[in-house]
Design a protein around this motif. Structure first.
Motif, PDB file in Angstrom:
ATOM      1  N   ARG A  98      -1.366   0.534   3.088  1.00 36.56           N
ATOM      2  CA  ARG A  98      -0.944   1.906   3.400  1.00 36.56           C
ATOM      3  C   ARG A  98       0.296   2.296   2.598  1.00 36.56           C
ATOM      4  O   ARG A  98       0.428   3.454   2.166  1.00 36.56           O
ATOM      5  N   ALA A  99       1.205   1.338   2.402  1.00 35.35           N
ATOM      6  CA  ALA A  99       2.395   1.614   1.593  1.00 35.35           C
ATOM      7  C   ALA A  99       2.004   1.935   0.153  1.00 35.35           C
ATOM      8  O   ALA A  99       2.567   2.842  -0.472  1.00 35.35           O
ATOM      9  N   GLU A 100       1.008   1.206  -0.354  1.00 37.82           N
ATOM     10  CA  GLU A 100       0.510   1.486  -1.710  1.00 37.82           C
ATOM     11  C   GLU A 100      -0.098   2.873  -1.790  1.00 37.82           C
ATOM     12  O   GLU A 100       0.130   3.625  -2.760  1.00 37.82           O
ATOM     13  N   LEU A 101      -0.858   3.249  -0.761  1.00 44.41           N
ATOM     14  CA  LEU A 101      -1.471   4.578  -0.734  1.00 44.41           C
ATOM     15  C   LEU A 101      -0.394   5.667  -0.703  1.00 44.41           C
ATOM     16  O   LEU A 101      -0.512   6.689  -1.389  1.00 44.41           O
ATOM     17  N   GLY A 102       0.646   5.444   0.097  1.00 40.35           N
ATOM     18  CA  GLY A 102       1.733   6.425   0.164  1.00 40.35           C
ATOM     19  C   GLY A 102       2.436   6.570  -1.176  1.00 40.35           C
ATOM     20  O   GLY A 102       2.771   7.686  -1.596  1.00 40.35           O
ATOM     21  N   THR A 103       2.648   5.444  -1.857  1.00 39.20           N
ATOM     22  CA  THR A 103       3.272   5.484  -3.181  1.00 39.20           C
ATOM     23  C   THR A 103       2.397   6.241  -4.168  1.00 39.20           C
ATOM     24  O   THR A 103       2.889   7.035  -4.975  1.00 39.20           O
ATOM     25  N   ASN A 104       1.092   6.012  -4.079  1.00 39.81           N
ATOM     26  CA  ASN A 104       0.160   6.707  -4.977  1.00 39.81           C
ATOM     27  C   ASN A 104       0.163   8.214  -4.735  1.00 39.81           C
ATOM     28  O   ASN A 104       0.085   9.010  -5.679  1.00 39.81           O
ATOM     29  N   LEU A 105       0.244   8.611  -3.469  1.00 43.48           N
ATOM     30  CA  LEU A 105       0.277  10.050  -3.154  1.00 43.48           C
ATOM     31  C   LEU A 105       1.534  10.697  -3.728  1.00 43.48           C
ATOM     32  O   LEU A 105       1.483  11.818  -4.267  1.00 43.48           O
ATOM     33  N   LYS A 106       2.664  10.014  -3.621  1.00 41.59           N
ATOM     34  CA  LYS A 106       3.904  10.548  -4.196  1.00 41.59           C
ATOM     35  C   LYS A 106       3.796  10.633  -5.717  1.00 41.59           C
ATOM     36  O   LYS A 106       4.261  11.600  -6.337  1.00 41.59           O
ATOM     37  N   GLU A 107       3.183   9.618  -6.319  1.00 34.09           N
ATOM     38  CA  GLU A 107       3.019   9.640  -7.774  1.00 34.09           C
ATOM     39  C   GLU A 107       2.109  10.789  -8.207  1.00 34.09           C
ATOM     40  O   GLU A 107       2.345  11.428  -9.245  1.00 34.09           O
ATOM     41  N   LEU A 108       1.077  11.060  -7.413  1.00 33.62           N
ATOM     42  CA  LEU A 108       0.187  12.184  -7.728  1.00 33.62           C
ATOM     43  C   LEU A 108       0.944  13.502  -7.699  1.00 33.62           C
ATOM     44  O   LEU A 108       0.704  14.391  -8.526  1.00 33.62           O
ATOM     45  N   ASP A 109       1.856  13.642  -6.747  1.00 39.54           N
ATOM     46  CA  ASP A 109       2.685  14.852  -6.695  1.00 39.54           C
ATOM     47  C   ASP A 109       3.521  14.990  -7.964  1.00 39.54           C
ATOM     48  O   ASP A 109       3.641  16.087  -8.534  1.00 39.54           O
ATOM     49  N   THR A 110       4.096  13.869  -8.407  1.00 35.48           N
ATOM     50  CA  THR A 110       4.906  13.884  -9.633  1.00 35.48           C
ATOM     51  C   THR A 110       4.049  14.241 -10.843  1.00 35.48           C
ATOM     52  O   THR A 110       4.444  15.061 -11.685  1.00 35.48           O
ATOM     53  N   LEU A 111       2.864  13.629 -10.915  1.00 36.62           N
ATOM     54  CA  LEU A 111       1.964  13.904 -12.041  1.00 36.62           C
ATOM     55  C   LEU A 111       1.479  15.351 -12.013  1.00 36.62           C
ATOM     56  O   LEU A 111       1.281  15.966 -13.068  1.00 36.62           O
ATOM     57  N   ASP A 112       1.287  15.907 -10.823  1.00 35.09           N
ATOM     58  CA  ASP A 112       0.893  17.319 -10.713  1.00 35.09           C
ATOM     59  C   ASP A 112       1.998  18.233 -11.243  1.00 35.09           C
ATOM     60  O   ASP A 112       1.724  19.239 -11.903  1.00 35.09           O
ATOM     61  N   THR A 113       3.238  17.883 -10.933  1.00 38.07           N
ATOM     62  CA  THR A 113       4.367  18.674 -11.428  1.00 38.07           C
ATOM     63  C   THR A 113       4.419  18.631 -12.950  1.00 38.07           C
ATOM     64  O   THR A 113       4.595  19.662 -13.614  1.00 38.07           O
ATOM     65  N   ILE A 114       4.247  17.425 -13.498  1.00 37.42           N
ATOM     66  CA  ILE A 114       4.243  17.279 -14.957  1.00 37.42           C
ATOM     67  C   ILE A 114       3.067  18.039 -15.560  1.00 37.42           C
ATOM     68  O   ILE A 114       3.198  18.717 -16.590  1.00 37.42           O
ATOM     69  N   GLY A 115       1.895  17.942 -14.902  1.00 40.60           N
ATOM     70  CA  GLY A 115       0.708  18.650 -15.391  1.00 40.60           C
ATOM     71  C   GLY A 115       0.895  20.155 -15.372  1.00 40.60           C
ATOM     72  O   GLY A 115       0.448  20.859 -16.293  1.00 40.60           O
ATOM     73  N   SER A 116       1.566  20.676 -14.349  1.00 40.18           N
ATOM     74  CA  SER A 116       1.832  22.116 -14.270  1.00 40.18           C
ATOM     75  C   SER A 116       2.764  22.556 -15.391  1.00 40.18           C
ATOM     76  O   SER A 116       2.579  23.626 -15.988  1.00 40.18           O
ATOM     77  N   GLU A 117       3.752  21.730 -15.685  1.00 41.40           N
ATOM     78  CA  GLU A 117       4.672  22.052 -16.786  1.00 41.40           C
ATOM     79  C   GLU A 117       3.937  22.024 -18.124  1.00 41.40           C
ATOM     80  O   GLU A 117       4.175  22.874 -18.992  1.00 41.40           O
TER      81      GLU A 117
END
Length: 320
Positions: A250-269
């Motif tokens: 579950r900790a790995e899944l939570g880390t992945n979700l946070k990373e997806l948010d970061t990647l989405d921000t980069i993708g939007s930029e």
């Protein structure tokens, strides 16, 4: 150089057609809002646009892939939250079952509770998403990963590799764990058995505990009682390992979700950058285009007038 009437006509006609072509080209730019409509308008800009649009399309694909990854991870996290809750419910039952003063009837009642929780855990392990794909089956998503035999034994038959999704140019992420890595594994620092081994299979451990609690101890010798108690204690240790392992997943899944948010921000930029560069390369300069359109219109009118004036003339009229 000898000039013929037809030659003069052709030269004037060519001037008219060239002027008309330039005027229409600027008109198309104004109508479409794009400076580069055909590659011939600006070959260098057209080449740059191909590269920019390919990069933009790839960025859009990764955005879609991250959406799929987020959905899959969120579903798995939701199921594992229920798994954790079920494991926590099993804990007091095993602790109670380890009480050597319990009667055979009480032990049988605890075994029944444990059986129900084991089946609940099994149902969670065989959870499917909204499309009917089994979450913990790895790449074998069409088949339930766990099966229960007639004797109650639970076995894993899902895939051996987790589901992975490329979510960015240089990032591939696990979006679906195998049941083997969730329900049949332990962390790097597990609770060990007295002989140094590690109990990992929570279903097998629960089966042994259920059998032990269903076995009457009234009138049994001490060796039998100790063996039955050992099975319950082993299940308790395996339960702790399972809770820790699920928490780690579950900790790995939570880390992945946070990373997806970061990647989405980069993708939007990136998307903003691509749109800006495409606009700068392709879109028309309205002030320049309007000015050119007016100028080409004047040139075309002049070409029409020259053509009309020359149409009524011939060399015979000049030398007459």
């Amino acid at each position: 150089m000898r000039l013929s009437t037809s030659m003069i006509y052709q030269q004037n006609m060519s001037s008219v057609l060239d002027a008309q072509s330039d005027w229409q080209r600027i008109g198309m730019q104004l109508a479409s809002g794009k400076r580069v409509i055909n590659p011939s308008d600006d070959p260098l800009a057209a080449t740059q646009l191909v590269s920019l649009k390919q990069a933009q399309s790839q960025n859009d694909q990764y955005t879609m892939a991250r959406g799929y990854a987020r959905q899959s991870i969120s579903i798995e996290e939701s199921v594992l939250q229920q798994v954790t809750s079920t494991l926590q419910k099993i804990k007091p039952v095993l602790v109670d079952g380890g009480n050597g003063t319990k009667s055979d009837a009480d032990r049988a009642s605890l075994a029944t509770q444990l059986e129900g929780l084991r089946d609940q855990l099994l149902n969670l392990a065989n959870s499917a998403d909204g499309n009917g794909r089994y979450i913990f089956a790895g790449y074998n998503t069409e088949k339930a990963p766990y099966t229960k035999a007639a004797d109650g034994t639970v076995s894993y038959g899902g895939g051996g590799l987790p589901l992975e999704q490329q979510v960015d140019a240089s990032r591939t992420m696990t979006v679906g764990h195998t049941g083997d890595s969730v329900f049949n594994s332990a962390t790097s620092s597990p609770v060990k058995e007295p002989d140094g081994s590690v109990q990992k299979d929570i279903f097998a451990a629960l089966d042994k505990a259920i059998d032990a609690l269903n076995t009457p101890i009234a009138g049994a010798d001490q060796a039998t009682k100790d063996a039955l108690q050992a099975d319950v204690d082993a299940a308790n240790r395996c339960l702790r390992n399972s809770i820790d392992n699920v928490s780690q997943v579950r900790a790995e899944l939570g880390t992945n979700l946070k990373e997806l948010d970061t990647l989405d921000t980069i993708g939007s930029e990136r998307e903003i950058t691509y749109k800006t560069r495409i606009s700068d390369t392709q879109d028309v300069d309205w002030y320049q285009a309007i000015s050119d359109y007016s100028l080409r219109q004047v040139s075309l009118q002049a070409a029409y007038k020259a053509f009309n004036d020359m149409q009524g003339m011939s060399l015979f009229q000049v030398i007459r």
